[in-house]
Design an enzyme around this catalytic site. Structure first.
Site, PDB file in Angstrom:
ATOM      1  N   TYR A  53     -18.862  62.455  -6.591  1.00 52.72           N
ATOM      2  CA  TYR A  53     -17.799  62.518  -7.608  1.00 52.72           C
ATOM      3  C   TYR A  53     -18.073  63.683  -8.559  1.00 52.72           C
ATOM      4  CZ  TYR A  53     -14.763  60.741 -11.422  1.00 52.72           C
ATOM      5  OH  TYR A  53     -13.806  60.593 -12.400  1.00 52.72           O
ATOM      6  N   SER A  56     -13.394  65.802 -15.134  1.00 47.62           N
ATOM      7  CA  SER A  56     -14.129  64.693 -15.752  1.00 47.62           C
ATOM      8  C   SER A  56     -15.281  65.276 -16.559  1.00 47.62           C
ATOM      9  CB  SER A  56     -14.696  63.784 -14.666  1.00 47.62           C
ATOM     10  OG  SER A  56     -15.659  62.907 -15.205  1.00 47.62           O
TER      11      SER A  56
HETATM   12  N1  NAD Z   1     -10.999  56.475 -15.974  1.00 46.92           N
HETATM   13  C1  NAD Z   1     -11.988  57.288 -16.304  1.00 46.92           C
HETATM   14  O1  NAD Z   1     -12.927  56.887 -17.013  1.00 46.92           O
HETATM   15  C2  NAD Z   1     -11.955  58.730 -15.876  1.00 46.92           C
HETATM   16  C3  NAD Z   1     -12.819  59.622 -16.511  1.00 46.92           C
HETATM   17  C4  NAD Z   1     -12.792  60.962 -16.165  1.00 46.92           C
HETATM   18  C5  NAD Z   1     -11.924  61.411 -15.195  1.00 46.92           C
HETATM   19  N2  NAD Z   1     -11.094  60.536 -14.577  1.00 46.92           N
HETATM   20  C6  NAD Z   1     -10.172  61.092 -13.570  1.00 46.92           C
HETATM   21  O2  NAD Z   1      -8.848  60.881 -13.995  1.00 46.92           O
HETATM   22  C7  NAD Z   1      -7.976  60.841 -12.851  1.00 46.92           C
HETATM   23  C8  NAD Z   1      -7.056  59.633 -12.981  1.00 46.92           C
HETATM   24  O3  NAD Z   1      -7.822  58.455 -12.911  1.00 46.92           O
HETATM   25  P1  NAD Z   1      -7.450  57.118 -13.716  1.00 46.92           P
HETATM   26  O4  NAD Z   1      -8.529  56.895 -14.703  1.00 46.92           O
HETATM   27  O5  NAD Z   1      -6.060  57.189 -14.182  1.00 46.92           O
HETATM   28  O6  NAD Z   1      -7.660  56.041 -12.562  1.00 46.92           O
HETATM   29  P2  NAD Z   1      -6.630  55.141 -11.747  1.00 46.92           P
HETATM   30  O7  NAD Z   1      -7.414  54.545 -10.649  1.00 46.92           O
HETATM   31  O8  NAD Z   1      -5.902  54.245 -12.689  1.00 46.92           O
HETATM   32  O9  NAD Z   1      -5.573  56.192 -11.182  1.00 46.92           O
HETATM   33  C9  NAD Z   1      -5.838  57.046 -10.092  1.00 46.92           C
HETATM   34  C10 NAD Z   1      -4.580  57.116  -9.260  1.00 46.92           C
HETATM   35  O10 NAD Z   1      -4.776  58.045  -8.198  1.00 46.92           O
HETATM   36  C11 NAD Z   1      -4.280  57.451  -7.013  1.00 46.92           C
HETATM   37  N3  NAD Z   1      -4.941  58.029  -5.850  1.00 46.92           N
HETATM   38  C12 NAD Z   1      -6.226  57.886  -5.464  1.00 46.92           C
HETATM   39  N4  NAD Z   1      -6.447  58.545  -4.323  1.00 46.92           N
HETATM   40  C13 NAD Z   1      -5.264  59.117  -3.970  1.00 46.92           C
HETATM   41  C14 NAD Z   1      -4.857  59.910  -2.867  1.00 46.92           C
HETATM   42  N5  NAD Z   1      -5.703  60.243  -1.877  1.00 46.92           N
HETATM   43  N6  NAD Z   1      -3.589  60.341  -2.839  1.00 46.92           N
HETATM   44  C15 NAD Z   1      -2.723  59.999  -3.819  1.00 46.92           C
HETATM   45  N7  NAD Z   1      -3.045  59.230  -4.867  1.00 46.92           N
HETATM   46  C16 NAD Z   1      -4.302  58.793  -4.932  1.00 46.92           C
HETATM   47  C17 NAD Z   1      -4.594  55.979  -7.178  1.00 46.92           C
HETATM   48  O11 NAD Z   1      -3.858  55.151  -6.288  1.00 46.92           O
HETATM   49  C18 NAD Z   1      -4.228  55.774  -8.631  1.00 46.92           C
HETATM   50  O12 NAD Z   1      -2.847  55.523  -8.795  1.00 46.92           O
HETATM   51  C19 NAD Z   1      -8.895  60.802 -11.627  1.00 46.92           C
HETATM   52  O13 NAD Z   1      -8.953  62.092 -11.048  1.00 46.92           O
HETATM   53  C20 NAD Z   1     -10.251  60.427 -12.222  1.00 46.92           C
HETATM   54  O14 NAD Z   1     -11.315  60.909 -11.449  1.00 46.92           O
HETATM   55  C21 NAD Z   1     -11.094  59.199 -14.882  1.00 46.92           C
END
Ligand code: NAD
Length: 259
Positions: free
Chosen positions: A163, A150
């Site tokens: 985080y 991130s």
């Molecule tokens: N959305 C943002 O703004 C953003 C920004 C920077 C980084 N991220 C990172 O991107 C990655 C994906 O996030 P996203 O934005 O697609 O969010 P999202 O919530 O749509 O997807 C995250 C997925 O991970 C799954 N998950 C969570 N904990 C889990 C576990 N213990 N075991 C298995 N699966 C698990 C959730 O059920 C979900 O399907 C994450 O690591 C997040 O930290 C997101």
């Protein structure tokens, strides 16, 4: 599509939603066979059904990435079903929309249990998946790992300290994994998204009027990312087009880090 991942076996953690789901769609469109390693049965099965209905080779395996037992079983099942593992997209994570469950706050206001849980999923999850996938890749002297961190790892963002620490750990882990595994023909790279419109931040955007405009005003390209923007960066790292890249930390942030 150009079949950039033709025949390759890709594990995508958190593949039931957001960026992981976008990667599952894109990687399989490029010819990969995908394992969706996801702890939610509803979204995992939905993703599997959607992709199978259009002829993609995909299998959902219910997995909590913070559970060593689950991860070991998921990796073993993948090898049993597909014979090998070529790509690991270490993507699963929890964040802003889980605030009711795990408090996202500064150090003083972060309960230790919440700190431990956020680290367990966001950082230990990547450690565990890599720990059990790497021996399969090392044995065949090839492989490709993409860690989804991130922009919180690169820029101080207040109010999400556990985080941020987890995401910073992922950047450091990427570098050492890249160094240690190059001799086995394994590349390890890292994406650092800024804000991405996925369920992770949807709730925060909905409950804070003006937040989206505020965030977008700080991004030179003037918009939050789509899940596909990050999936495209992950595809680039997963494909042979990035064959001389390892240990790369790539902001996917619309230029936010540039200013
Ligand atoms: N959305 C943002 O703004 C953003 C920004 C920077 C980084 N991220 C990172 O991107 C990655 C994906 O996030 P996203 O934005 O697609 O969010 P999202 O919530 O749509 O997807 C995250 C997925 O991970 C799954 N998950 C969570 N904990 C889990 C576990 N213990 N075991 C298995 N699966 C698990 C959730 O059920 C979900 O399907 C994450 O690591 C997040 O930290 C997101």
């Amino acid at each position: 599509m150009t079949e950039r991942l033709k025949g390759r076996v890709a594990i995508i953690t958190g593949g039931g939603s957001g960026q992981g789901l976008a990667a599952a769609r894109l990687f399989t469109a490029e010819g990969a066979k995908a394992i969706i390693a996801e702890w939610r049965e509803d979204t995992g099965l939905e993703a599997e059904n959607e992709l199978r209905s259009i002829g993609r080779n995909v299998t959902f395996i219910k997995t909590d990435v913070s559970s060593e037992k689950d991860v070991q079983a998921m990796v073993a099942k993948t090898v049993e079903l597909y014979g090998t593992i070529d790509i690991l997209f270490n993507n699963a994570g929890i964040g802003y929309s889980y605030n009711a469950q795990y408090k996202m706050a500064d150090i003083v206001d972060t309960p230790l249990d919440d700190w431990n849980r956020i680290i367990a999923i966001n950082l230990n999850g990547m450690f565990l998946c890599s720990k059990y996938v790497l021996p399969v890749m090392r044995a065949k002297k090839s492989g490709n790992i993409i860690n989804n961190s991130s922009m919180n790892a690169l820029v101080g963002e207040s109010g999400a300290d556990a985080y941020t620490a987890a995401k910073g750990g992922i950047v450091s882990l990427t570098r050492v994994m890249a160094k240690d595994n190059a001799r086995y023909g394994i590349r390890v790279n890292c994406t650092c998204p800024g804000g991405v419109i996925t369920p992770m931040i949807a709730e925060a955007l909905e409950t804070n009027p003006g937040l989206r405009e505020h965030l977008e005003a700080g991004i030179p390209l003037g918009k939050l990312a789509r899940a596909e923007d990050v999936a495209n960066a992950a595809l680039f790292f997963a494909s042979d087009e990035s064959s001389h890249l390892t240990g790369t930390i790539l902001p996917v942030d619309g230029g936010w880090y540039a200013i």
